[in-house]
Design a protein around this motif. Structure first.
Motif, short mmCIF file in Angstrom:
data_model
loop_
_atom_site.label_atom_id
_atom_site.label_comp_id
_atom_site.label_asym_id
_atom_site.label_seq_id
_atom_site.Cartn_x
_atom_site.Cartn_y
_atom_site.Cartn_z
N HIS A 87 0.83 -1.21 0.00
CA HIS A 87 0.00 0.00 0.00
C HIS A 87 0.87 1.26 0.00
O HIS A 87 0.62 2.20 -0.77
CB HIS A 87 -0.95 -0.02 1.20
CG HIS A 87 -1.87 1.15 1.27
ND1 HIS A 87 -2.94 1.29 0.41
CD2 HIS A 87 -1.86 2.25 2.05
CE1 HIS A 87 -3.57 2.43 0.68
NE2 HIS A 87 -2.93 3.03 1.68
N THR A 90 2.48 1.66 -3.51
CA THR A 90 1.58 2.14 -4.56
C THR A 90 1.20 3.60 -4.33
O THR A 90 1.08 4.36 -5.29
CB THR A 90 0.33 1.25 -4.68
OG1 THR A 90 -0.33 1.18 -3.41
CG2 THR A 90 0.69 -0.15 -5.15
N ASP A 91 1.03 4.00 -3.08
CA ASP A 91 0.74 5.41 -2.79
C ASP A 91 1.92 6.30 -3.20
O ASP A 91 1.72 7.36 -3.80
CB ASP A 91 0.44 5.61 -1.30
CG ASP A 91 -0.95 5.16 -0.91
OD1 ASP A 91 -1.75 4.80 -1.80
OD2 ASP A 91 -1.23 5.15 0.31
#
Length: 116
Positions: A87, A90-91
């Motif tokens: 996460h 990807t952020d």
């Protein structure tokens, strides 16, 4: 443009960070960091040589000292962040694409060696 590279291989190409900063190239460097030359360990394991037999892979640990890719990147003038989860990675990737400037994302991986 996104480039994905392992930490061991990245040590051979750090000048790309300077080039990206110098010419403001929107390159995103994603380093998959397991603090070792894992692919070489896997190949030696597959060959069932001495390293495999004694479970010692000399010169293949990128520790003591650990390579600080964040500081290295910043010293060249390239923004850098660490991701410890998918996460977070990807952020950070989305943010880097949005910002448009060069950026390094150091993705922390499990460093344990699991033969293939």
């Amino acid at each position: 443009m996104v480039g994905i590279i392992g930490d061991g291989s990245a040590l051979y190409t750090t000048q790309a960070l300077w080039t990206a900063a110098r010419y403001n190239i929107g390159a995103i460097f994603v380093i998959l960091n397991n603090t070792s030359y894992r692919i070489l360990k896997q190949r030696l394991h597959a060959m069932q040589g001495i390293s495999h037999q004694v479970d010692q892979y000399v010169g293949m640990e990128l520790i003591n000292p650990v390579v600080d890719f964040l500081s290295l990147s910043r010293s060249f003038g390239v923004k850098a962040e660490r991701a410890k989860t998918v996460h977070e990675a990807t952020d950070l990737l989305a943010q880097a694409i949005k910002d448009g400037g060069p950026m390094l994302i150091d993705v922390t991986l499990d460093r344990s060696f699991k033969p293939m």
